[in-house]
Design an enzyme around this catalytic site. Sequence first.
Site, mmCIF file in Angstrom:
data_model
loop_
_atom_site.group_PDB
_atom_site.id
_atom_site.type_symbol
_atom_site.label_atom_id
_atom_site.label_comp_id
_atom_site.label_asym_id
_atom_site.label_seq_id
_atom_site.Cartn_x
_atom_site.Cartn_y
_atom_site.Cartn_z
ATOM 1 C CG ASP A 79 -13.479 -6.046 -11.245
ATOM 2 O OD1 ASP A 79 -12.745 -6.520 -12.126
ATOM 3 O OD2 ASP A 79 -13.520 -4.824 -10.966
ATOM 4 C CB THR A 133 -8.070 2.205 -2.982
ATOM 5 O OG1 THR A 133 -8.643 2.418 -4.262
ATOM 6 C CG2 THR A 133 -8.336 3.407 -2.095
ATOM 7 C CD1 TRP A 161 -5.109 -5.709 -6.017
ATOM 8 C CD2 TRP A 161 -6.236 -7.330 -4.972
ATOM 9 N NE1 TRP A 161 -4.184 -6.554 -5.453
ATOM 10 C CE2 TRP A 161 -4.848 -7.564 -4.799
ATOM 11 C CE3 TRP A 161 -7.135 -8.238 -4.395
ATOM 12 C CZ2 TRP A 161 -4.338 -8.639 -4.088
ATOM 13 C CZ3 TRP A 161 -6.635 -9.312 -3.677
ATOM 14 C CH2 TRP A 161 -5.247 -9.506 -3.530
ATOM 15 C CE LYS A 210 -4.026 3.622 -9.540
ATOM 16 N NZ LYS A 210 -4.191 2.144 -9.763
ATOM 17 C CD GLU A 267 -2.972 -1.892 -11.216
ATOM 18 O OE1 GLU A 267 -3.474 -0.985 -10.541
ATOM 19 O OE2 GLU A 267 -1.808 -2.305 -11.042
ATOM 20 C CB SER A 326 2.063 -3.837 -1.223
ATOM 21 O OG SER A 326 2.566 -2.934 -2.174
ATOM 22 C CD GLU A 346 9.060 -3.250 -0.826
ATOM 23 O OE1 GLU A 346 9.726 -2.412 -1.442
ATOM 24 O OE2 GLU A 346 9.321 -3.603 0.341
ATOM 25 C CD GLU A 389 -4.932 2.484 7.425
ATOM 26 O OE1 GLU A 389 -4.574 1.414 7.945
ATOM 27 O OE2 GLU A 389 -5.334 3.455 8.068
ATOM 28 C CB CYS A 403 -4.593 -5.446 5.272
ATOM 29 S SG CYS A 403 -6.155 -4.791 5.871
ATOM 30 C CD GLU A 422 0.144 -8.557 3.257
ATOM 31 O OE1 GLU A 422 0.773 -7.854 2.445
ATOM 32 O OE2 GLU A 422 -0.870 -8.158 3.851
ATOM 33 C CD1 TRP A 434 -7.768 -0.267 8.919
ATOM 34 C CD2 TRP A 434 -9.014 -1.765 9.992
ATOM 35 N NE1 TRP A 434 -7.463 -1.498 8.420
ATOM 36 C CE2 TRP A 434 -8.216 -2.442 9.066
ATOM 37 C CE3 TRP A 434 -9.891 -2.506 10.797
ATOM 38 C CZ2 TRP A 434 -8.255 -3.825 8.900
ATOM 39 C CZ3 TRP A 434 -9.943 -3.874 10.631
ATOM 40 C CH2 TRP A 434 -9.124 -4.515 9.670
HETATM 41 N N1 NAD Z 1 -3.833 -1.786 6.130
HETATM 42 C C1 NAD Z 1 -4.972 -1.852 5.441
HETATM 43 O O1 NAD Z 1 -6.006 -1.345 5.862
HETATM 44 C C2 NAD Z 1 -5.011 -2.562 4.110
HETATM 45 C C3 NAD Z 1 -6.240 -2.789 3.494
HETATM 46 C C4 NAD Z 1 -6.268 -3.466 2.281
HETATM 47 C C5 NAD Z 1 -5.086 -3.902 1.678
HETATM 48 N N2 NAD Z 1 -3.911 -3.676 2.294
HETATM 49 C C6 NAD Z 1 -2.647 -4.177 1.688
HETATM 50 O O2 NAD Z 1 -2.682 -4.016 0.287
HETATM 51 C C7 NAD Z 1 -1.880 -4.999 -0.350
HETATM 52 C C8 NAD Z 1 -2.650 -5.636 -1.478
HETATM 53 O O3 NAD Z 1 -3.107 -4.677 -2.330
HETATM 54 P P1 NAD Z 1 -2.439 -4.402 -3.758
HETATM 55 O O4 NAD Z 1 -1.784 -5.628 -4.273
HETATM 56 O O5 NAD Z 1 -3.458 -3.686 -4.558
HETATM 57 O O6 NAD Z 1 -1.269 -3.387 -3.347
HETATM 58 P P2 NAD Z 1 -0.336 -2.559 -4.338
HETATM 59 O O7 NAD Z 1 0.585 -1.792 -3.470
HETATM 60 O O8 NAD Z 1 0.221 -3.399 -5.394
HETATM 61 O O9 NAD Z 1 -1.361 -1.576 -5.071
HETATM 62 C C9 NAD Z 1 -2.171 -0.683 -4.345
HETATM 63 C C10 NAD Z 1 -2.482 0.507 -5.212
HETATM 64 O O10 NAD Z 1 -1.281 1.205 -5.482
HETATM 65 C C11 NAD Z 1 -1.167 1.453 -6.873
HETATM 66 N N3 NAD Z 1 0.244 1.565 -7.206
HETATM 67 C C12 NAD Z 1 1.110 0.576 -7.568
HETATM 68 N N4 NAD Z 1 2.337 1.088 -7.822
HETATM 69 C C13 NAD Z 1 2.254 2.423 -7.595
HETATM 70 C C14 NAD Z 1 3.184 3.491 -7.656
HETATM 71 N N5 NAD Z 1 4.447 3.300 -8.013
HETATM 72 N N6 NAD Z 1 2.758 4.739 -7.333
HETATM 73 C C15 NAD Z 1 1.488 4.950 -6.955
HETATM 74 N N7 NAD Z 1 0.545 3.983 -6.895
HETATM 75 C C16 NAD Z 1 0.926 2.730 -7.201
HETATM 76 C C17 NAD Z 1 -1.891 0.292 -7.504
HETATM 77 O O11 NAD Z 1 -2.251 0.591 -8.831
HETATM 78 C C18 NAD Z 1 -3.087 0.154 -6.570
HETATM 79 O O12 NAD Z 1 -4.078 1.090 -6.895
HETATM 80 C C19 NAD Z 1 -1.548 -5.993 0.732
HETATM 81 O O13 NAD Z 1 -0.225 -5.807 1.163
HETATM 82 C C20 NAD Z 1 -2.521 -5.647 1.845
HETATM 83 O O14 NAD Z 1 -2.106 -6.029 3.116
HETATM 84 C C21 NAD Z 1 -3.839 -3.002 3.474
HETATM 85 C C1 2ZO Z 2 -12.313 -5.970 7.956
HETATM 86 N N1 2ZO Z 2 -12.532 -6.138 6.544
HETATM 87 C C2 2ZO Z 2 -13.886 -5.840 6.190
HETATM 88 C C3 2ZO Z 2 -12.227 -7.509 6.263
HETATM 89 C C4 2ZO Z 2 -11.739 -5.211 5.776
HETATM 90 C C5 2ZO Z 2 -10.294 -5.282 6.021
HETATM 91 C C6 2ZO Z 2 -9.547 -4.278 5.195
HETATM 92 C C7 2ZO Z 2 -8.255 -4.778 4.809
HETATM 93 O O1 2ZO Z 2 -8.017 -5.641 4.028
#
Ligand code: NAD
Ligand code: 2ZO
Length: 505
Positions: free
Chosen positions: A101, A161, A163, A187, A190, A241, A243, A262, A296, A395, A461
Site C-alpha cells: 500500500d 492520520t 500514510w 480516518k 486515503e 501536514s 497546512e 503532530e 516527520c 519539508e 513524542w
Molecule cells: N509529527 C508527527 O508525529 C508526524 C507523524 C507522521 C507524519 N507527520 C506529517 O504528516 C505529513 C505527511 O502526511 P500526509 O501527507 O498524509 O498529511 P496530510 O495533512 O495531507 O493528510 C493527513 C490526514 O489528513 C486528512 N486531511 C486532508 N485534508 C483534510 C481536511 N481538510 N480536513 C480534515 N482532514 C484532512 C488526510 O486525508 C489524511 O488522513 C508530513 O508533513 C509529516 O511530517 C507528522
Molecule cells: C520513529 N518512527 C517509527 C520512524 C515513526 C515516526 C513517526 C513520524 O513520521
Amino acid sequence: MAAQPTIPRRGLFIGGGWREPSLGRRLPVINPATEATIGDIPAATAEDVEIAVAAAREAFSRDGGRHWSRAPGAVRAKFLRAIATKIKDRKSDLALLEALDSGKPLDEANGDMDDVAACFEYYADLAEALDGKQCSPISLPMENLKSHTLKEPIGVVGMITPWNYPLLMATWKVAPSLAAGCTAVLKPSELASLTCLELGAICTEVGLPPGVLNIITGLGPEAGAPLSSHPDVDKVAFTGSTETGKRIMTAAAQMVKPVSLELGGKSALIVFDDVDIDKAVEWAMFGIFFNAGQVCSATSRLLLHEKIAKQFLDRLVAWTKNIKVSDPLEEGCRLGSVVSEGQYEKIKKFISTARSEGATILYGGAQPQHLRRGFFIEPTIITDVSTSMQIWREEVFGPVVCVKEFKTESEAVELANDTHYGLGGAVISNDEARCERISKALHSGIVWINCSQPTLVQAPWGGNKRSGFGRELGEWGLENYLTVKQVTKYCSDEPWGWYQPPSKL
Ligand SMILES: NC(=O)c1ccc[n+]([C@@H]2O[C@H](COP(=O)([O-])OP(=O)(O)OC[C@H]3O[C@@H](n4cnc5c(N)ncnc54)[C@H](O)[C@@H]3O)[C@@H](O)[C@H]2O)c1
Ligand SMILES: C[N+](C)(C)CCCC=O
C-alpha cells in the site's frame, strides 16, 4: 519475493460491523512500486461520519458506561492485549499489505507491526495502572474540606492520520484513547488505509464492544473535515501536514474542541569533528533514507563540522551507493518507492528547484535507471545550500538530505534552530558535555544524541513551533485522552456559616 496476497475488500467499520459508504463510492488502492491498482477502499462522506460518530457516542454511554468508558481499566486492558496478540499472529500479512500500500520495504513494515503490537501492550499496562490513580487525594490546608481527583475519558475522539506509518500512526492514537476509556472514529489517509481497515477485522475477532472503535476511509475534505468539525466529537487528534493541521485547528476552534497536532518537521543532525565517521554516516543515512525520508522527524538537514565535511561526504556517497533500491518486497530492500505519484512529483520539483537556486546535487536526484516503473527516487544528497533556499526551509518528505558546514558549536545550534519547525534534532559527538549543551539548546520536542530516529513507546513524542503541540506515547499519550475532575467534599458537622440563619419565630 513475498507472495502477493489477495487484498481484502472492506466496507466502513462502524458500530462493530461493515457498511458500504452512503454514496456507494470507492477509491482505488495503487501499489506505488508497480503503479498497478490492487484493490479499493470505501470513500466515506459526511453522511457516514454522522453514523460513525453516533455509533461512538452510543458506545461511550452504553449502560451508563459500565462496559467501556467507566469500566475498570483492567477490562479495557484485556481487549488491548487481545488486539496486540492478533497483530502478532497476523504480522506477516499485515506487513505485506503495508508494504504494498505504501511502498515501504517489507523489513521496515515488519518492524512497524512489532511497534504496533508493543504499543497496544504498553497502553494495556497503563489502562490497568489508571485504576490505581483514581481518587488521588489533594493535600489541602484545612480540615473541613477534602478533595480528590478523578481521571475520566475525554469522550468521543476523532482521529485523522497520515500514510507514512499507516497502522502505527493510527495505533499511537487508538491504543491510548481506548486505554483511557474513550471511543473513537479513525480516518486514516486515503493513500494507505488497508492495514487500518484490517484493524477493524481484528476488533471484531477480539469482541471489542461495537462502536468503541469505528474506522472510516476516504478523502480529507470529504471525510476528515466533517469529522474534525463534528459537534459531537469531544477531541480531535491529528497527525499530518502543518497546512492540514491549521484547518483542523480552525474547525475545532468553532466548538472550543481540544486538539492535539503532530505535524511536519525539518530536523537537523549536527556532526562534530571528533566522531567515528562511518558510524556517524550510517546514522545520517538512517535519519533521512529510512522509509524513503517520509518521516516527520527525518533529519533532513545535515550539519557537518568543516574539518570533517569532505571526508564525511565522500563516505556518505560511498555508503549511499550501496543502498539496495528495489521493489519493497525484494529481499534486502533498503529503499522502496515513495507513496504516490503526487509525492513523487512533489519531491522531484523540490530537487529541480534546489538545482535552479544554485545547489549541487552531489548524489542521486532522479529515478533509478533500473526502476522505470513505480514512484522511485534515488537517495539524494544536496550540497552548496544556503539558508534562503527552499530545500533548506521546507519539508520535502522524501529521501533528500541537504548539507551545510559549520565552524563552531554556536553556529551549528543557530543553523539547527533556523526553521519554523520544532519536532526533532540530533547531535553526534564524543564530547558528552557538548551533547548535553546542545540537547538543551535545540528548539525541538525530541533530541537524539549519537543517533537519529530510535523511538520508544515509553518516551514522549511531539513537537514545538509549527510541528504542533501535545505529546503522544508514554504516559503523556494517555493524558491526551483524559480529563481531570476535581471532587471536593465538605466534611464538618458545623454549618458553613456565611449567611445569617433566619430568626426563629
Ligand atoms: N509529527 C508527527 O508525529 C508526524 C507523524 C507522521 C507524519 N507527520 C506529517 O504528516 C505529513 C505527511 O502526511 P500526509 O501527507 O498524509 O498529511 P496530510 O495533512 O495531507 O493528510 C493527513 C490526514 O489528513 C486528512 N486531511 C486532508 N485534508 C483534510 C481536511 N481538510 N480536513 C480534515 N482532514 C484532512 C488526510 O486525508 C489524511 O488522513 C508530513 O508533513 C509529516 O511530517 C507528522
Ligand atoms: C520513529 N518512527 C517509527 C520512524 C515513526 C515516526 C513517526 C513520524 O513520521
